[in-house]
Design a protein around this motif. Structure first.
Motif, short mmCIF file in Angstrom:
data_model
loop_
_atom_site.label_atom_id
_atom_site.label_comp_id
_atom_site.label_asym_id
_atom_site.label_seq_id
_atom_site.Cartn_x
_atom_site.Cartn_y
_atom_site.Cartn_z
N GLU A 168 0.81 -1.21 0.00
CA GLU A 168 0.00 0.00 0.00
C GLU A 168 0.85 1.26 0.00
O GLU A 168 0.56 2.21 -0.74
CB GLU A 168 -0.94 0.01 1.23
CG GLU A 168 -2.11 -0.94 1.12
CD GLU A 168 -1.81 -2.37 1.58
OE1 GLU A 168 -2.75 -3.15 1.76
OE2 GLU A 168 -0.61 -2.71 1.76
N THR A 226 -9.53 5.07 -3.39
CA THR A 226 -9.38 3.69 -2.92
C THR A 226 -10.76 3.06 -2.75
O THR A 226 -11.77 3.76 -2.59
CB THR A 226 -8.64 3.61 -1.58
OG1 THR A 226 -9.39 4.36 -0.60
CG2 THR A 226 -7.23 4.15 -1.69
N TYR A 270 -10.92 3.34 1.92
CA TYR A 270 -9.97 2.86 2.92
C TYR A 270 -10.20 3.53 4.27
O TYR A 270 -10.17 2.86 5.31
CB TYR A 270 -8.54 3.12 2.44
CG TYR A 270 -7.51 2.29 3.16
CD1 TYR A 270 -7.05 1.10 2.62
CD2 TYR A 270 -7.00 2.68 4.39
CE1 TYR A 270 -6.11 0.31 3.27
CE2 TYR A 270 -6.07 1.92 5.07
CZ TYR A 270 -5.62 0.73 4.50
OH TYR A 270 -4.70 -0.04 5.18
#
Length: 324
Positions: free
Chosen positions: A79, A115, A294
């Motif tokens: 990530e 995301t 996220y």
């Protein structure tokens, strides 16, 4: 759009198969733990190549987005690398096995990166129906379930690499509870291990667990799970309200009012929906239709981490207020 995959397991195969049916989408890269695995998946695409190193894949290809489909313990460096290169990503749950996702979330917010997280239950039509029905009811409590068997992969049965069943699987039910009923403020968990560690060598995860939760709106919820069954069992979330019971499961939604039962069957594939919405967000630069980014998923992660902490300490745990 050119898409890369990190991971070659079931989730990677599932998402890649769906992308294959979408116009204007091309999977061009797979990164796996071995070149054999990566190249095997790449052969399903005319222009795809296999890699064993994320940086090499990103150096050699210009990707519009990356899907992260790796076991819980493998998150972190992947990530951070994608964030550094400003590459939007879709990541399968769980986000990890520790507090590292909080730091990842902060970096994502700093970059303004698009995301999405694979909490596909949010994209079900029956979930939307449940949400609309709950608007006109007073909910007193909820009971959740993830009753099944043990996945026969070594990392899953190891507490240090999977985080345990509540983190790895039951996180879906926790997230569904949050999505439909709001913030969870306190948890108390009790886990037990006395069956699977005798049946399957190397098992350190709990066999069974029950987590009682207090919600900000005054509700109480209990979510239980087990991996001792010979095959998959009940998975879902039931709501007890002043107008009857709502039972939301894999196959659909049941509205129970005494002897009257109304059933709503699932009409869409939530995996297709979450993929379409994620890719459209990248095309348009507008992520407003993504139901689990996220930042939001980290809150669910914090609840499951608190449950594990409570099971160890034997004490109720106040869920941390996640704030960037």
């Amino acid at each position: 759009m050119k898409i890369g995959f990190i991971g070659t397991g079931w989730f990677a195969k599932t998402h890649a198969a769906l992308l294959a049916k979408m116009d204007g989408v091309e999977v061009t890269a797979f990164c796996g733990t071995s070149i054999e695995k990566a190249e095997k998946e790449a052969r399903n695409w005319s222009n795809a190549k296999g890699y064993t190193n994320v940086e090499e894949m990103l150096d050699k290809q210009k990707l519009d987005a990356v899907y992260i489909c790796v076991p819980p313990m493998a998150h972190g460096a992947i990530e951070f690398t994608l964030i550094e290169r400003n590459i939007p990503f879709f990541v399968e749950k769980p986000l990890g096995i520790d507090e590292q996702p909080l730091y990842i979330a902060k970096k994502i917010e700093e970059k303004g990166l698009i995301t999405s997280v694979g909490y596909q239950w949010r994209y079900k039509e029956t979930t939307k129906k449940a949400l609309s029905l709950l608007e006109n009811r007073n909910v007193g409590m909820a009971l959740g379930y993830w009753m099944g068997n043990m996945p026969m992969v070594p990392w899953w049965r190891n507490q240090k690499t999977s985080g345990g069943q509540f983190v790895e699987q039951t996180t879906h039910i926790v997230d569904l509870l949050r999505f439909l009923c709001g913030d969870i403020t306190e948890v108390y968990a009790a886990y037990s291990s006395n069956i699977m560690n005798e049946k399957v060598k190397g098992t350190t995860v709990s066999d069974v667990g029950t987590v009682t939760m207090k919600l900000k709106n005054g509700m109480v919820a209990t979510v239980s799970n087990t991996c001792i069954l010979p095959e998959s069992g009940k998975v879902g979330l039931d709501f007890y309200t002043d107008k009857g019971v709502l039972e939301l499961g894999n196959e659909g939604l049941r509205e129970v009012k005494g002897n009257q039962i109304l059933e709503y069957k699932e009409q869409v594939n939530p995996y297709i929906e979450e993929n379409k919405i994620f890719l459209n967000a990248i095309k348009t630069g507008n992520p407003s239709q993504i139901l689990s980014n996220y930042k939001d998923a980290v809150i669910t992660h914090q609840v499951t981490m608190a449950a594990n902490q409570s099971a160890i300490s034997g004490q109720p745990i106040i869920v941390k207020n996640f704030a960037l």
